[in-house]
Scaffold this motif. Sequence first.
Motif, PDB file in Angstrom:
ATOM      1  N   PRO A 445     -13.784   8.889  -1.990  1.00 26.23           N
ATOM      2  CA  PRO A 445     -14.933   9.202  -2.863  1.00 26.23           C
ATOM      3  C   PRO A 445     -16.196   8.507  -2.341  1.00 26.23           C
ATOM      4  O   PRO A 445     -16.121   7.440  -1.714  1.00 26.23           O
ATOM      5  CB  PRO A 445     -14.494   8.637  -4.218  1.00 26.23           C
ATOM      6  CG  PRO A 445     -13.012   8.637  -4.164  1.00 26.23           C
ATOM      7  CD  PRO A 445     -12.643   8.372  -2.742  1.00 26.23           C
ATOM      8  N   PRO A 446     -17.380   9.108  -2.601  1.00 28.34           N
ATOM      9  CA  PRO A 446     -18.628   8.550  -2.033  1.00 28.34           C
ATOM     10  C   PRO A 446     -18.856   7.074  -2.385  1.00 28.34           C
ATOM     11  O   PRO A 446     -19.245   6.285  -1.544  1.00 28.34           O
ATOM     12  CB  PRO A 446     -19.707   9.443  -2.646  1.00 28.34           C
ATOM     13  CG  PRO A 446     -19.001  10.725  -2.941  1.00 28.34           C
ATOM     14  CD  PRO A 446     -17.600  10.372  -3.325  1.00 28.34           C
ATOM     15  N   GLU A 447     -18.584   6.693  -3.641  1.00 28.26           N
ATOM     16  CA  GLU A 447     -18.819   5.299  -4.034  1.00 28.26           C
ATOM     17  C   GLU A 447     -17.895   4.332  -3.274  1.00 28.26           C
ATOM     18  O   GLU A 447     -18.313   3.296  -2.778  1.00 28.26           O
ATOM     19  CB  GLU A 447     -18.609   5.152  -5.546  1.00 28.26           C
ATOM     20  CG  GLU A 447     -18.922   3.746  -6.056  1.00 28.26           C
ATOM     21  CD  GLU A 447     -18.756   3.648  -7.564  1.00 28.26           C
ATOM     22  OE1 GLU A 447     -18.804   2.504  -8.071  1.00 28.26           O
ATOM     23  OE2 GLU A 447     -18.560   4.700  -8.213  1.00 28.26           O
ATOM     24  N   THR A 448     -16.624   4.734  -3.153  1.00 27.98           N
ATOM     25  CA  THR A 448     -15.663   3.915  -2.421  1.00 27.98           C
ATOM     26  C   THR A 448     -16.016   3.855  -0.939  1.00 27.98           C
ATOM     27  O   THR A 448     -15.936   2.794  -0.289  1.00 27.98           O
ATOM     28  CB  THR A 448     -14.242   4.465  -2.598  1.00 27.98           C
ATOM     29  OG1 THR A 448     -13.930   4.531  -4.007  1.00 27.98           O
ATOM     30  CG2 THR A 448     -13.224   3.588  -1.873  1.00 27.98           C
ATOM     31  N   ARG A 449     -16.417   5.041  -0.391  1.00 27.59           N
ATOM     32  CA  ARG A 449     -16.765   5.077   1.026  1.00 27.59           C
ATOM     33  C   ARG A 449     -17.972   4.185   1.325  1.00 27.59           C
ATOM     34  O   ARG A 449     -18.013   3.491   2.336  1.00 27.59           O
ATOM     35  CB  ARG A 449     -17.036   6.528   1.451  1.00 27.59           C
ATOM     36  CG  ARG A 449     -17.310   6.664   2.941  1.00 27.59           C
ATOM     37  CD  ARG A 449     -17.314   8.105   3.411  1.00 27.59           C
ATOM     38  NE  ARG A 449     -18.362   8.907   2.777  1.00 27.59           N
ATOM     39  CZ  ARG A 449     -18.165   9.851   1.872  1.00 27.59           C
ATOM     40  NH1 ARG A 449     -16.930  10.142   1.457  1.00 27.59           N
ATOM     41  NH2 ARG A 449     -19.174  10.529   1.343  1.00 27.59           N
ATOM     42  N   GLN A 450     -18.956   4.195   0.413  1.00 29.79           N
ATOM     43  CA  GLN A 450     -20.142   3.347   0.612  1.00 29.79           C
ATOM     44  C   GLN A 450     -19.769   1.867   0.584  1.00 29.79           C
ATOM     45  O   GLN A 450     -20.255   1.071   1.393  1.00 29.79           O
ATOM     46  CB  GLN A 450     -21.172   3.658  -0.488  1.00 29.79           C
ATOM     47  CG  GLN A 450     -22.438   2.811  -0.401  1.00 29.79           C
ATOM     48  CD  GLN A 450     -23.222   3.067   0.878  1.00 29.79           C
ATOM     49  OE1 GLN A 450     -23.245   4.215   1.382  1.00 29.79           O
ATOM     50  NE2 GLN A 450     -23.843   2.037   1.429  1.00 29.79           N
ATOM     51  N   HIS A 451     -18.876   1.495  -0.341  1.00 30.55           N
ATOM     52  CA  HIS A 451     -18.444   0.103  -0.425  1.00 30.55           C
ATOM     53  C   HIS A 451     -17.706  -0.322   0.857  1.00 30.55           C
ATOM     54  O   HIS A 451     -17.928  -1.422   1.389  1.00 30.55           O
ATOM     55  CB  HIS A 451     -17.538  -0.086  -1.645  1.00 30.55           C
ATOM     56  CG  HIS A 451     -17.053  -1.487  -1.824  1.00 30.55           C
ATOM     57  ND1 HIS A 451     -17.885  -2.544  -2.154  1.00 30.55           N
ATOM     58  CD2 HIS A 451     -15.799  -2.023  -1.681  1.00 30.55           C
ATOM     59  CE1 HIS A 451     -17.185  -3.658  -2.230  1.00 30.55           C
ATOM     60  NE2 HIS A 451     -15.909  -3.362  -1.942  1.00 30.55           N
ATOM     61  N   THR A 454     -20.164  -0.759   3.740  1.00 35.25           N
ATOM     62  CA  THR A 454     -20.933  -2.014   3.632  1.00 35.25           C
ATOM     63  C   THR A 454     -20.119  -3.206   4.145  1.00 35.25           C
ATOM     64  O   THR A 454     -20.622  -4.059   4.900  1.00 35.25           O
ATOM     65  CB  THR A 454     -21.328  -2.259   2.163  1.00 35.25           C
ATOM     66  OG1 THR A 454     -22.137  -1.164   1.707  1.00 35.25           O
ATOM     67  CG2 THR A 454     -22.113  -3.561   2.023  1.00 35.25           C
TER      68      THR A 454
END
Length: 627
Positions: A445-451, A454
């Motif tokens: 998911p986008p939020e998990t991928r962004q985390h 980072t």
Amino acid sequence: MFEIAMLVSSVCGVLVAAWLLWRAGKQGDLQALAGFAIMMAIWCFGHVALFQGYERVGIYIILANPLMPTFFLHFAICFVNSGPAKEEMLDRLHQAVPWFYTTSSVVVLQSWWMGAGDAISTLDTRLFFIFTEAGTWNLAYTVLIGILAHGVLLFGWYRHTGNRKRSILAMFGVGAWGLLLATSFVFPSFGISWFPYPMLLLPTYLLLLVYGVVRYQILSVNAFANRALLWVAMMLVILCLIAVISVVSGRVGLQALASVPSWQLWLYSLLMLMMSALIYQPLNRLISRVIYPGAVLNETVLETWSSQLKEAQDWPQLISIGERLLTSQVRQNIKITLENDQEEKKSGNNKNELSLRVFRTESAWHFSLVGWEDASPGMRLTADVFASLFSTSCGLLDRSLALAAAERKRLDEQHLVELGGLSAAMAHELRNPLNIIAMAAYDAPPETRQHIQTQLQRADRLVSDMLVYSGGLSLQISRTPLHALVMNVLAQAQLGAIKYEVLIDKSLELDVDPQRLQQVFINLIDNAVAFLRNQKDAKLSIDASVEKNQVIIQVHNNGPEIEPSLQEDTLFQPFITKRAGGSGLGLAIVRRIVDAHGGRIRHRSDTNWPVTFEIVLPQRKEEHDAK
């Protein structure tokens, strides 16, 4: 005379053995040498016993002579085989030492049982020792052990260098002297009726042997030898003068003096010389107190000063020890100051205060006494002697600190080499799994991928920091506009609500490596942002000015002040950080890059900002090269 010589040799042997055992401690070589001295004392006493009519006792004692070279062999093995490098052959000989003592004891017992010695009447019917035919084995064994001992010394002479080699050479010279003296001992055994006059000098053999051994190990013995040789020389001079006086006095009309026997004149002169030796030190101290009242200087005081000054590990400790020692000695408060050069010592003098100024020139350390004009001669002498010793201690401490700094630098460089190899291996081993994690997170998911992205960037940054700090640093110098470089870094930084200002002239250019200098600003700005992100009215300011062809860059922020515990040197050390999630390498990398450009960086707390980092860089490439 022979009896007196043997008795003196016995007394010397006992005294020398006692002194060696007192100084030996756990040194096996000196203990064995003490045993040799005791055996020589006993052997000489056997001759005295013969002279006094104790025939059987004297013969038995003299027949114990194989033990004397056995002790010397033991000493030679310990002396040559001392030190870090051990010889296998000497180790085996050392293990066989008890067997040498056992064999020698058996030879002695056999000599007693077989009647290997006898006594003949010489010198007014007095008894003198001779070997019988059965004593040939005793004499041969003694000579064999002596040859083996000197063979060990010869091996040591080839093996060792320096003072130990010189001691062995001295032992060979003394051994030749002892052989010359002892050869006369066997004259009567071979039917030679000459009196053994050389044995009258036997006391000198033991003293010279011990002196040759310990002169490089126990330095205090050299002072005793110096005094002893001085008195012997003076006695010889007196003997010569008495001989001249005896010849000349009658011819110049001094008949009363000419009629006095020469030996009496020599004896009187010798007594006067001994009296002079006894009263010299008391008179010397009395005269010193008259000329230098209040001065109490002796070897004990000087040794105390020297030993305590050597305990200093840094300059403040050396000054503290020096002031305490000199104040205690002269009973007045003394101030000691260290100066860089002779000119500085003229400033700030208080004539009412006694002080010692120590300064360094290109060649050595020197001293100057300030305010001592009205001091007594004794106090002035004490201060002069102490100041000379203190300046010598300054030179020793200076060299000691320089060696310690060089050793620390060597260890740091070695650590960097090791860290560079480790960092390269980590980069290779970590970046492959990091790439696999990045690809595996593509369908997340986008939020998990962004985390995940980072955290992967953070891990990659840590690896890059280690590579930059530990790897080789080469510069690609080019003409670089400073304003544009700083603005480019700020554009990429995640400042959020942080306000910033750049007070740099757009025409200002430097001869630097733009990639490396960009890394400096990235690290400084990221470090500031980490503390400013959650702070109200956070502000960042960067300015630059030119002074004497140097560019002074200051990076300010109004974040929390740096703790006093993080001093200037500690702040730029690697792996020192107060930043959550920081690697502790950011400021260390900054200093390394700035140093490579011939500049310097420091933290300043005297500006109107809570935190300021100041960078000083040369503006022109030729100036940097000249440095």
